[in-house]
Design a protein around this motif. Structure first.
Motif, PDB file in Angstrom:
ATOM      1  N   TYR A  14       0.858  -1.196   0.000  1.00  4.60           N
ATOM      2  CA  TYR A  14       0.000   0.000   0.000  1.00  4.60           C
ATOM      3  C   TYR A  14       0.889   1.239   0.000  1.00  4.60           C
ATOM      4  N   PHE A  15       0.486   2.264  -0.765  1.00  6.98           N
ATOM      5  CA  PHE A  15       1.246   3.515  -0.832  1.00  6.98           C
ATOM      6  C   PHE A  15       0.339   4.720  -0.666  1.00  6.98           C
ATOM      7  N   LEU A  16       0.889   5.722   0.013  1.00  8.12           N
ATOM      8  CA  LEU A  16       0.230   7.014   0.170  1.00  8.12           C
ATOM      9  C   LEU A  16       1.229   8.098  -0.207  1.00  8.12           C
ATOM     10  N   PRO A  17       0.899   8.940  -1.192  1.00 12.99           N
ATOM     11  CA  PRO A  17       1.775  10.074  -1.491  1.00 12.99           C
ATOM     12  C   PRO A  17       1.595  11.162  -0.423  1.00 12.99           C
ATOM     13  N   ILE A  18       2.704  11.695   0.054  1.00 10.76           N
ATOM     14  CA  ILE A  18       2.686  12.756   1.061  1.00 10.76           C
ATOM     15  C   ILE A  18       3.547  13.904   0.548  1.00 10.76           C
ATOM     16  N   THR A  19       2.959  15.076   0.490  1.00 11.70           N
ATOM     17  CA  THR A  19       3.681  16.253   0.027  1.00 11.70           C
ATOM     18  C   THR A  19       4.557  16.798   1.152  1.00 11.70           C
ATOM     19  N   THR A  20       5.838  16.992   0.867  1.00  9.46           N
ATOM     20  CA  THR A  20       6.682  17.644   1.865  1.00  9.46           C
ATOM     21  C   THR A  20       6.303  19.120   1.923  1.00  9.46           C
ATOM     22  N   ARG A  21       6.596  19.735   3.042  1.00 11.63           N
ATOM     23  CA  ARG A  21       6.301  21.149   3.245  1.00 11.63           C
ATOM     24  C   ARG A  21       7.602  21.895   3.520  1.00 11.63           C
ATOM     25  N   TRP A  22       7.622  23.173   3.225  1.00 11.49           N
ATOM     26  CA  TRP A  22       8.799  24.001   3.474  1.00 11.49           C
ATOM     27  C   TRP A  22       9.262  23.845   4.922  1.00 11.49           C
ATOM     28  N   MET A  23       8.312  23.832   5.854  1.00 12.25           N
ATOM     29  CA  MET A  23       8.663  23.747   7.276  1.00 12.25           C
ATOM     30  C   MET A  23       9.212  22.377   7.686  1.00 12.25           C
ATOM     31  N   ASP A  24       9.112  21.364   6.825  1.00 12.93           N
ATOM     32  CA  ASP A  24       9.674  20.040   7.147  1.00 12.93           C
ATOM     33  C   ASP A  24      11.198  20.055   7.123  1.00 12.93           C
ATOM     34  N   ASN A  25      11.775  20.935   6.308  1.00 15.66           N
ATOM     35  CA  ASN A  25      13.235  21.011   6.204  1.00 15.66           C
ATOM     36  C   ASN A  25      13.830  21.610   7.473  1.00 15.66           C
ATOM     37  N   ASP A  26      15.022  21.152   7.807  1.00 19.18           N
ATOM     38  CA  ASP A  26      15.735  21.737   8.940  1.00 19.18           C
ATOM     39  C   ASP A  26      16.869  22.627   8.419  1.00 19.18           C
ATOM     40  N   TYR A  28      19.812  22.054   7.948  1.00 23.74           N
ATOM     41  CA  TYR A  28      20.772  21.330   7.112  1.00 23.74           C
ATOM     42  C   TYR A  28      20.254  21.089   5.702  1.00 23.74           C
ATOM     43  N   GLY A  29      19.021  21.554   5.427  1.00 28.42           N
ATOM     44  CA  GLY A  29      18.490  21.481   4.083  1.00 28.42           C
ATOM     45  C   GLY A  29      17.787  20.196   3.716  1.00 28.42           C
ATOM     46  N   HIS A  30      17.419  19.397   4.703  1.00 33.09           N
ATOM     47  CA  HIS A  30      16.651  18.183   4.419  1.00 33.09           C
ATOM     48  C   HIS A  30      15.562  18.025   5.467  1.00 33.09           C
ATOM     49  N   VAL A  31      14.625  17.122   5.191  1.00 31.67           N
ATOM     50  CA  VAL A  31      13.530  16.885   6.125  1.00 31.67           C
ATOM     51  C   VAL A  31      14.120  16.427   7.461  1.00 31.67           C
ATOM     52  N   ASN A  32      13.675  17.082   8.531  1.00 30.42           N
ATOM     53  CA  ASN A  32      14.165  16.752   9.864  1.00 30.42           C
ATOM     54  C   ASN A  32      13.699  15.363  10.270  1.00 30.42           C
ATOM     55  N   ASN A  33      14.531  14.673  11.028  1.00 23.62           N
ATOM     56  CA  ASN A  33      14.243  13.282  11.391  1.00 23.62           C
ATOM     57  C   ASN A  33      12.906  13.099  12.100  1.00 23.62           C
ATOM     58  N   SER A  75      18.699  11.328   1.995  1.00 23.46           N
ATOM     59  CA  SER A  75      17.917  12.494   2.389  1.00 23.46           C
ATOM     60  C   SER A  75      16.650  12.665   1.558  1.00 23.46           C
ATOM     61  N   ILE A  76      15.677  13.264   2.202  1.00 23.84           N
ATOM     62  CA  ILE A  76      14.464  13.754   1.549  1.00 23.84           C
ATOM     63  C   ILE A  76      14.418  15.246   1.869  1.00 23.84           C
ATOM     64  N   ALA A  77      14.000  16.054   0.901  1.00 21.85           N
ATOM     65  CA  ALA A  77      13.931  17.497   1.133  1.00 21.85           C
ATOM     66  C   ALA A  77      12.747  18.101   0.395  1.00 21.85           C
ATOM     67  N   PHE A  78      12.217  19.195   0.938  1.00 30.51           N
ATOM     68  CA  PHE A  78      11.201  19.970   0.233  1.00 30.51           C
ATOM     69  C   PHE A  78      11.831  20.478  -1.050  1.00 30.51           C
ATOM     70  N   PRO A  79      11.162  20.370  -2.189  1.00 32.68           N
ATOM     71  CA  PRO A  79       9.751  20.084  -2.449  1.00 32.68           C
ATOM     72  C   PRO A  79       9.503  18.657  -2.956  1.00 32.68           C
ATOM     73  N   GLN A  80      10.270  17.687  -2.533  1.00 34.17           N
ATOM     74  CA  GLN A  80      10.062  16.318  -3.002  1.00 34.17           C
ATOM     75  C   GLN A  80       8.720  15.764  -2.522  1.00 34.17           C
ATOM     76  N   LEU A  81       8.220  14.793  -3.279  1.00 34.09           N
ATOM     77  CA  LEU A  81       7.029  14.055  -2.901  1.00 34.09           C
ATOM     78  C   LEU A  81       7.482  12.750  -2.252  1.00 34.09           C
ATOM     79  N   VAL A  82       6.932  12.442  -1.106  1.00 35.20           N
ATOM     80  CA  VAL A  82       7.241  11.199  -0.404  1.00 35.20           C
ATOM     81  C   VAL A  82       6.151  10.188  -0.720  1.00 35.20           C
ATOM     82  N   HIS A  83       6.561   8.970  -1.052  1.00 34.20           N
ATOM     83  CA  HIS A  83       5.625   7.866  -1.219  1.00 34.20           C
ATOM     84  C   HIS A  83       5.850   6.952  -0.020  1.00 34.20           C
ATOM     85  N   ALA A  84       4.856   6.904   0.862  1.00 37.04           N
ATOM     86  CA  ALA A  84       4.961   6.101   2.076  1.00 37.04           C
ATOM     87  C   ALA A  84       4.353   4.732   1.809  1.00 37.04           C
TER      88      ALA A  84
END
Length: 147
Positions: A14-26, A28-33, A75-84
């Motif tokens: 099963y997959f769900l697309p999740i949009t990253t948000r600007w505020m997700d980045n820390d 260091y320029g990538h999505v915070n853990n 790393s994952i970073a905004f504005p990438q799309l995450v597929h969970a």
């Protein structure tokens, strides 16, 4: 113990697309853990709501997270799309171990993967409760083959 390795999309039913948000980045320029854990929560709870087995406001049985873990590979970073990606590794009497793989955009391997365990309890008493049959039926298609 062997070091965890990235997994392919085929490991998750099963997959769900999740949009990253600007505020997700820390800084260091990538999505915070810590955001990865919110993605885990989002895919599991969205799946349960979509199948009608989670009533967050009035359900008699609720899942409480008692364990969580994540391995990071890239790393994952905004504005990438995450597929969970989601699967179920174990179904117990009152608990479920969910496993989640996070894929950046169209990458073939997980950028991160992890798990969390829900213990299902009675909403009022907070005592462990048997998994409702409807929940078990909804989770069966996600069960990971042994081995």
């Amino acid at each position: 113990m062997s070091r965890p390795q990235p997994e392919p999309r085929s490991a998750y039913p099963y997959f769900l697309p999740i949009t990253t948000r600007w505020m997700d980045n820390d800084v260091y320029g990538h999505v915070n853990n810590v955001v990865y854990y919110s993605y885990f929560d989002t895919v599991v709870n969205r799946y349960l709501v979509e199948r009608g087995v989670l009533d967050i406001h009035q359900g008699q049985t609720i899942g409480l997270v008692v364990e969580t873990q994540c391995n990071y590979f890239s790393s994952i970073a905004f504005p990438q799309l995450v597929h969970a990606g989601l699967r179920v590794a174990q179904l117990g009497h009152s608990s479920v171990r969910y496993e989640v793989g996070l894929f950046a955009d169209d990458e073939p391997l997980t950028a991160a993967k992890g798990h969390f365990v829900h213990v299902y309890v009675d909403r009022g008493s907070r005592r462990p409760a048997a998994l409702p049959q409807a929940l078990v039926a909804a989770l069966e298609p996600l069960r990971r083959a042994p081995g």
